[in-house]
Design a protein around this motif. Sequence first.
Motif, PDB file in Angstrom:
ATOM      1  N   THR A  58       0.646  -1.243  -0.357  1.00  0.00           N
ATOM      2  CA  THR A  58       0.375   0.298  -0.180  1.00  0.00           C
ATOM      3  C   THR A  58       0.530   1.536  -0.061  1.00  0.00           C
ATOM      4  OG1 THR A  58      -1.073  -1.382   1.299  1.00  0.00           O
ATOM      5  CG2 THR A  58      -2.028   1.179   1.216  1.00  0.00           C
ATOM      6  N   GLN A  59       1.965   1.393   0.855  1.00  0.00           N
ATOM      7  CA  GLN A  59       2.767   2.712   0.984  1.00  0.00           C
ATOM      8  C   GLN A  59       3.911   2.572  -0.319  1.00  0.00           C
ATOM      9  OE1 GLN A  59       5.196   1.548   4.679  1.00  0.00           O
ATOM     10  NE2 GLN A  59       4.243   2.920   5.951  1.00  0.00           N
ATOM     11  N   ARG A  60       4.029   1.370  -0.787  1.00  0.00           N
ATOM     12  CA  ARG A  60       4.777   1.412  -2.331  1.00  0.00           C
ATOM     13  C   ARG A  60       3.550   2.424  -2.984  1.00  0.00           C
ATOM     14  NH1 ARG A  60       7.374  -3.731  -1.978  1.00  0.00           N
ATOM     15  NH2 ARG A  60       5.137  -4.492  -2.787  1.00  0.00           N
ATOM     16  N   ASP A  61       3.068   1.364  -3.798  1.00  0.00           N
ATOM     17  CA  ASP A  61       1.786   1.996  -4.437  1.00  0.00           C
ATOM     18  C   ASP A  61       1.699   3.377  -4.714  1.00  0.00           C
ATOM     19  OD1 ASP A  61       2.238  -0.773  -6.012  1.00  0.00           O
ATOM     20  OD2 ASP A  61      -0.008  -0.920  -4.685  1.00  0.00           O
ATOM     21  N   LEU A  62       1.221   4.445  -3.221  1.00  0.00           N
ATOM     22  CA  LEU A  62       1.158   5.424  -3.419  1.00  0.00           C
ATOM     23  C   LEU A  62       2.209   6.120  -2.818  1.00  0.00           C
ATOM     24  CD1 LEU A  62      -1.182   7.430  -2.467  1.00  0.00           C
ATOM     25  CD2 LEU A  62      -0.650   7.804   0.073  1.00  0.00           C
ATOM     26  N   GLY A  63       3.186   6.036  -2.881  1.00  0.00           N
ATOM     27  CA  GLY A  63       4.836   6.424  -2.986  1.00  0.00           C
ATOM     28  C   GLY A  63       5.320   7.011  -4.601  1.00  0.00           C
ATOM     29  N   THR A  64       5.093   5.400  -5.281  1.00  0.00           N
ATOM     30  CA  THR A  64       5.792   5.640  -6.260  1.00  0.00           C
ATOM     31  C   THR A  64       4.455   6.590  -6.841  1.00  0.00           C
ATOM     32  OG1 THR A  64       6.624   3.580  -5.918  1.00  0.00           O
ATOM     33  CG2 THR A  64       5.868   3.758  -7.932  1.00  0.00           C
ATOM     34  N   GLN A  65       3.552   6.409  -6.839  1.00  0.00           N
ATOM     35  CA  GLN A  65       2.963   7.361  -8.014  1.00  0.00           C
ATOM     36  C   GLN A  65       2.636   8.564  -7.199  1.00  0.00           C
ATOM     37  OE1 GLN A  65      -1.622   6.312  -6.583  1.00  0.00           O
ATOM     38  NE2 GLN A  65      -1.672   8.213  -8.030  1.00  0.00           N
ATOM     39  N   TYR A  66       3.404   9.056  -6.357  1.00  0.00           N
ATOM     40  CA  TYR A  66       3.785  10.304  -6.150  1.00  0.00           C
ATOM     41  C   TYR A  66       5.119  10.298  -6.973  1.00  0.00           C
ATOM     42  CZ  TYR A  66       4.505  14.148  -3.242  1.00  0.00           C
ATOM     43  OH  TYR A  66       4.742  16.077  -2.689  1.00  0.00           O
ATOM     44  N   ILE A  67       5.665   9.369  -6.322  1.00  0.00           N
ATOM     45  CA  ILE A  67       7.466  10.450  -6.951  1.00  0.00           C
ATOM     46  C   ILE A  67       7.198  10.556  -8.180  1.00  0.00           C
ATOM     47  CG2 ILE A  67       9.271   9.064  -7.236  1.00  0.00           C
ATOM     48  CD1 ILE A  67       8.946   8.084  -4.556  1.00  0.00           C
ATOM     49  N   ARG A  68       6.807   9.895  -9.259  1.00  0.00           N
ATOM     50  CA  ARG A  68       6.142   9.757 -10.713  1.00  0.00           C
ATOM     51  C   ARG A  68       5.937  10.905 -10.524  1.00  0.00           C
ATOM     52  NH1 ARG A  68       5.050   3.078 -11.486  1.00  0.00           N
ATOM     53  NH2 ARG A  68       6.723   2.206 -12.147  1.00  0.00           N
ATOM     54  N   GLN A  69       4.667  11.531 -10.268  1.00  0.00           N
ATOM     55  CA  GLN A  69       4.526  12.955 -10.111  1.00  0.00           C
ATOM     56  C   GLN A  69       4.881  13.812 -10.170  1.00  0.00           C
ATOM     57  OE1 GLN A  69       0.509  12.870  -8.234  1.00  0.00           O
ATOM     58  NE2 GLN A  69      -0.226  11.995  -9.795  1.00  0.00           N
ATOM     59  N   GLU A  70       5.950  13.964  -9.060  1.00  0.00           N
ATOM     60  CA  GLU A  70       7.119  14.841  -8.333  1.00  0.00           C
ATOM     61  C   GLU A  70       7.937  14.613  -9.649  1.00  0.00           C
ATOM     62  OE1 GLU A  70       6.459  17.652  -6.182  1.00  0.00           O
ATOM     63  OE2 GLU A  70       4.128  16.887  -6.935  1.00  0.00           O
ATOM     64  N   PHE A  71       8.681  14.124 -10.086  1.00  0.00           N
ATOM     65  CA  PHE A  71       9.535  13.863 -10.643  1.00  0.00           C
ATOM     66  C   PHE A  71       9.364  14.280 -12.083  1.00  0.00           C
ATOM     67  CE2 PHE A  71      12.437  12.069  -7.525  1.00  0.00           C
ATOM     68  CZ  PHE A  71      13.556  12.725  -7.652  1.00  0.00           C
ATOM     69  N   LYS A  72       8.122  13.877 -12.892  1.00  0.00           N
ATOM     70  CA  LYS A  72       8.029  14.468 -14.126  1.00  0.00           C
ATOM     71  C   LYS A  72       7.758  16.073 -13.906  1.00  0.00           C
ATOM     72  CE  LYS A  72       5.486  11.469 -16.024  1.00  0.00           C
ATOM     73  NZ  LYS A  72       3.895  10.616 -15.962  1.00  0.00           N
ATOM     74  N   LEU A  73       6.682  16.358 -12.907  1.00  0.00           N
ATOM     75  CA  LEU A  73       5.860  17.700 -12.581  1.00  0.00           C
ATOM     76  C   LEU A  73       7.592  18.616 -12.910  1.00  0.00           C
ATOM     77  CD1 LEU A  73       3.312  17.569 -10.311  1.00  0.00           C
ATOM     78  CD2 LEU A  73       3.553  18.136 -12.675  1.00  0.00           C
ATOM     79  N   HIS A  74       8.728  18.162 -12.455  1.00  0.00           N
ATOM     80  CA  HIS A  74       9.604  18.972 -12.034  1.00  0.00           C
ATOM     81  C   HIS A  74      10.880  18.792 -12.769  1.00  0.00           C
ATOM     82  CE1 HIS A  74       8.820  19.712  -7.489  1.00  0.00           C
ATOM     83  NE2 HIS A  74       9.346  20.167  -7.637  1.00  0.00           N
ATOM     84  N   LYS A  75      10.733  18.903 -14.132  1.00  0.00           N
ATOM     85  CA  LYS A  75      11.430  18.707 -15.476  1.00  0.00           C
ATOM     86  C   LYS A  75      11.948  19.530 -16.048  1.00  0.00           C
ATOM     87  CE  LYS A  75      10.927  13.890 -17.049  1.00  0.00           C
ATOM     88  NZ  LYS A  75      10.586  13.261 -18.468  1.00  0.00           N
ATOM     89  N   THR A  76      10.390  20.723 -15.541  1.00  0.00           N
ATOM     90  CA  THR A  76      10.527  22.034 -16.593  1.00  0.00           C
ATOM     91  C   THR A  76      10.680  23.134 -15.124  1.00  0.00           C
ATOM     92  OG1 THR A  76       8.556  21.735 -16.200  1.00  0.00           O
ATOM     93  CG2 THR A  76       9.120  21.454 -18.077  1.00  0.00           C
ATOM     94  N   ALA A  77      10.918  22.722 -13.895  1.00  0.00           N
ATOM     95  CA  ALA A  77      11.710  23.561 -13.005  1.00  0.00           C
ATOM     96  C   ALA A  77      12.647  24.179 -13.012  1.00  0.00           C
ATOM     97  CB  ALA A  77      11.466  22.577 -11.671  1.00  0.00           C
ATOM     98  N   ASP A  78      13.050  25.525 -12.620  1.00  0.00           N
ATOM     99  CA  ASP A  78      14.640  26.614 -12.730  1.00  0.00           C
ATOM    100  C   ASP A  78      15.165  25.739 -11.959  1.00  0.00           C
ATOM    101  OD1 ASP A  78      13.329  27.343  -9.795  1.00  0.00           O
ATOM    102  OD2 ASP A  78      12.207  29.443 -11.434  1.00  0.00           O
ATOM    103  N   GLU A  79      16.665  26.300 -11.544  1.00  0.00           N
ATOM    104  CA  GLU A  79      17.411  25.870 -10.549  1.00  0.00           C
ATOM    105  C   GLU A  79      17.307  25.726  -9.926  1.00  0.00           C
ATOM    106  OE1 GLU A  79      22.234  26.389 -10.293  1.00  0.00           O
ATOM    107  OE2 GLU A  79      21.217  27.937 -12.021  1.00  0.00           O
TER     108      GLU A  79
END
Length: 135
Positions: A58-79
């Motif tokens: 349960t923790q793994r599914d929730l955490g992995t989904q969250y991490i994927r979203q966050e890393f995807k969103l931060h591809k275009t972040a500034d320095e």
Amino acid sequence: FFIEDRYLFLLEKELLKKMKLDYSKMKLVAFQSNEWKKYSITLYRDILKAHNQYLDPTQRDLGTQYIRQEFKLHKTADESQSRAFLYSWSDYLTTLQSQFKLSSKIEGQDLSDEDFDNMSEEQKIQYLNIAGKSL
């Protein structure tokens, strides 16, 4: 020539998989350089591996989904956002690993008021949605 390039690419990819990076050295790495990208990708992979190794399903599914979203969103972040993002996730990985080493059990950690206040409105909404609360 092409075969040689492909061989070097595969060799570098294999080395990256085996390499353990010192995330505290991120401040010395030039933003968006190849080394920066290697740190980011390796951190992402290390977190996913830690989830598979340490967390219940349960923790793994929730955490992995969250991490994927966050890393995807931060591809275009500034320095400055990218550096803060990667430092936070490297701290998370360190905490996860050290908790498991100490007790072989992962327990959540409360979010401090200061950390919550430093979040953007979008992050606060996402956090509250995950926590089952609403703004």
